[in-house]
Design an enzyme around this catalytic site. Sequence first.
Site, PDB file in Angstrom:
ATOM      1  N   GLY A 104       1.028  -1.458   0.150  1.00 23.54           N
ATOM      2  CA  GLY A 104       0.061   0.009   0.005  1.00 23.54           C
ATOM      3  C   GLY A 104       0.718   1.353   0.039  1.00 23.54           C
ATOM      4  N   CYS A 143       5.322  -6.016   1.377  1.00 17.52           N
ATOM      5  CA  CYS A 143       5.868  -4.835   1.406  1.00 17.52           C
ATOM      6  C   CYS A 143       5.224  -4.135   2.721  1.00 17.52           C
ATOM      7  CB  CYS A 143       5.385  -4.091   0.277  1.00 17.52           C
ATOM      8  SG  CYS A 143       6.504  -2.295  -0.222  1.00 17.52           S
ATOM      9  N   TYR A 144       4.269  -3.437   2.416  1.00 13.91           N
ATOM     10  CA  TYR A 144       3.588  -2.470   3.623  1.00 13.91           C
ATOM     11  C   TYR A 144       2.820  -3.533   4.495  1.00 13.91           C
ATOM     12  CZ  TYR A 144       0.413   0.473   6.000  1.00 13.91           C
ATOM     13  OH  TYR A 144      -0.322   1.048   7.277  1.00 13.91           O
ATOM     14  N   HIS A 174       7.808  -7.293  -4.135  1.00 15.84           N
ATOM     15  CA  HIS A 174       6.576  -7.690  -4.829  1.00 15.84           C
ATOM     16  C   HIS A 174       6.682  -9.168  -5.680  1.00 15.84           C
ATOM     17  CE1 HIS A 174       4.314  -4.018  -3.527  1.00 15.84           C
ATOM     18  NE2 HIS A 174       5.565  -3.509  -3.850  1.00 15.84           N
ATOM     19  N   GLU A 221       4.026 -10.589  -6.695  1.00 14.23           N
ATOM     20  CA  GLU A 221       3.102 -10.730  -7.840  1.00 14.23           C
ATOM     21  C   GLU A 221       3.262 -10.153  -9.158  1.00 14.23           C
ATOM     22  OE1 GLU A 221       3.528  -8.859  -5.249  1.00 14.23           O
ATOM     23  OE2 GLU A 221       2.233  -7.035  -4.997  1.00 14.23           O
ATOM     24  N   SER A 228     -23.905  -8.596 -26.119  1.00 16.95           N
ATOM     25  CA  SER A 228     -23.360  -7.823 -26.907  1.00 16.95           C
ATOM     26  C   SER A 228     -22.402  -8.402 -28.165  1.00 16.95           C
ATOM     27  CB  SER A 228     -22.726  -6.752 -25.999  1.00 16.95           C
ATOM     28  OG  SER A 228     -21.361  -7.411 -25.549  1.00 16.95           O
ATOM     29  N   GLY A 229     -22.220  -9.584 -27.789  1.00 16.17           N
ATOM     30  CA  GLY A 229     -21.090 -10.284 -28.901  1.00 16.17           C
ATOM     31  C   GLY A 229     -19.929 -10.259 -28.250  1.00 16.17           C
ATOM     32  N   GLY A 230     -19.479  -9.369 -27.146  1.00 17.20           N
ATOM     33  CA  GLY A 230     -18.301  -9.678 -26.461  1.00 17.20           C
ATOM     34  C   GLY A 230     -18.205 -10.741 -25.585  1.00 17.20           C
ATOM     35  N   ASP A 257     -17.691 -11.440 -22.200  1.00 17.30           N
ATOM     36  CA  ASP A 257     -18.461 -11.564 -21.176  1.00 17.30           C
ATOM     37  C   ASP A 257     -19.834 -11.804 -21.175  1.00 17.30           C
ATOM     38  OD1 ASP A 257     -15.868 -10.679 -20.294  1.00 17.30           O
ATOM     39  OD2 ASP A 257     -16.607  -8.749 -19.859  1.00 17.30           O
ATOM     40  N   SER A 258     -20.549 -11.076 -22.138  1.00 14.19           N
ATOM     41  CA  SER A 258     -22.038 -11.361 -22.188  1.00 14.19           C
ATOM     42  C   SER A 258     -22.037 -12.662 -22.841  1.00 14.19           C
ATOM     43  CB  SER A 258     -22.601 -10.271 -22.857  1.00 14.19           C
ATOM     44  OG  SER A 258     -22.276 -10.054 -24.070  1.00 14.19           O
ATOM     45  N   LYS A 277     -10.838 -11.806 -16.190  1.00 15.81           N
ATOM     46  CA  LYS A 277     -10.990 -12.005 -17.596  1.00 15.81           C
ATOM     47  C   LYS A 277     -10.602 -12.955 -18.355  1.00 15.81           C
ATOM     48  CE  LYS A 277     -12.698  -9.488 -21.452  1.00 15.81           C
ATOM     49  NZ  LYS A 277     -13.624  -8.701 -21.272  1.00 15.81           N
TER      50      LYS A 277
END
Length: 517
Positions: free
Chosen positions: A59, A86-87, A174, A176, A228-230, A232-233, A373
């Site tokens: 942070g 870290c923090y 870090h 990650e 929508s054709g994306g 996710d949907s 995603k």
Amino acid sequence: MANNLYKQKILILDFGSQYTQLIARRIREAKVYCEIHPFNMSLQKIQAFSPKGIILSGGPASIYDQDAPLADPEVLNLGVPIFGICYGMQIITHMLGGEVAKASNREYGSASISFKDATIFQGLNKNEELRVWMSHGDRINRIPDGFRILASSENSPVAAMADLEKGFFGVQFHPEVVHTPDGPAILKNFLFRVCGCQATWTMSSFADRTINQLRDIIGHDRVICGLSGGVDSSVTAVLLHKAIGDQLSCIFVDNGLLREGEAQEVMELFQKHYTMNLHLVDASELFLNNLNDVKDPEKKRKIIGRDFINVFEKKARELGSAKYLAQGTLYPDVIESVSFKGPSATIKSHHNVGGLPEVMELELIEPLKELFKDEVRAVGRELNLPGKLLVRHPFPGPGLAIRIMGKVTKKRLGVLRAADIIVFEEIMAAGLYEEVWQSFAVLLPIKTVGVMGDERTYENVVAVRIVDSLDAMTANWSRVPYEVLEKISSRIINNVPGVNRVVYDISSKPPSTIEWE
Ligand code: XMP
């Protein structure tokens, strides 16, 4: 296996680091389920969550700040292993009576550490220095009682520390971020050796479990879903279709701002291939009429958002009474709303289906709200969605309207579509489509002089935007080979009437944004 999926949970307490989401991604990649919650999550809630381990994120604060964010000290008495980054490490030190030294300057960038004790470094080569990413001001001066130093760097004598008995670990670097190549191995050691997690979080178990759950929750009721054709949907709709079949009605709104061939593609895939109840509403005239003479980007976004809600709602009412509205909300959207973040200025008002559930008095179903995603893409692969759809670049809700600077007209939409498909085809042909985050054309409202044969021309400029990014929060313009850019440019200028000049956008985000409006 499916019901075992959530037993192995890791809790990430977020102290505001820009990398917190990356911690979650690395853990999910190790096939362990985790969630991010604000640093001040109550002890009661933490106990109810019942984590196998807790990670304290980094942070921006210093432990010496007046209102430095701190975790409930009782977190250290839960008998659960803890990993401070870290923090997060400085908090452990501070709470357990060690000493954090106020820094006079920051250490930022790549550093080498050497480790003495294996523990979280098991499996790594002790004789080699490990490359790690540092980004900190304060550092540990004295470790708390019961701890030992595991690793050091030139600038950080305590680059890693542990109380092995309690299972408490702290790292100054870090693990990650990609600049710590052995970071995933270090985190896995914590997950599997210290916390005793098992790698059970997979996308096939997720899909099975979700389909069963959706069936249970929805029963005999009806669900409306905007398609929508994306990615996710589409994944949302297919999960629901598998769960409840004809009780699902999808609505696809053609707002007249889509790319070449997009509406037909969506209809063919979902109506013909999946035989879903899919209703196309061609509202292009309405959207274009309402955008007439509108130049301001925020006004465009607002009008499109409002029209979408009206059109969608009207169609949904026509289709009869549904109890639920399904949305492809992803985990990052959820984190945004719960995390430790100050109010940030609205840069762009994003258009999605926000506002719909209230207007329509529907209950929300968000089957993807725990996923990132890349996990959604993996679920899509499990569900056998076409690969082409799964690797699709993001496309903004307001569509081509925010890629046409100034007034949106049918003619200008035609010009942009013709240029955009050339960018798509050439990036595909060069094998770069899956390498880059987004690639598209933008139509500028200025004309420049050119020469074609012996004729003077005075036509529009098209800008080509191609960016690399991991999450769209930051982005870099892609170093696409000149040959590819040359092909894009010459094909657009030679084939798209109304364009005589192509420029390449070499701005990064920040300070620019990915979309031009
Ligand atoms: P910016 O332009 O803010 O875009 O750097 C970041 C990412 O978000 C996409 N984008 C949108 N997506 N509705 C969406 O669903 C929107 O209104 C919208 N505006 C931008 C953009 O394409 C990029 O991937």
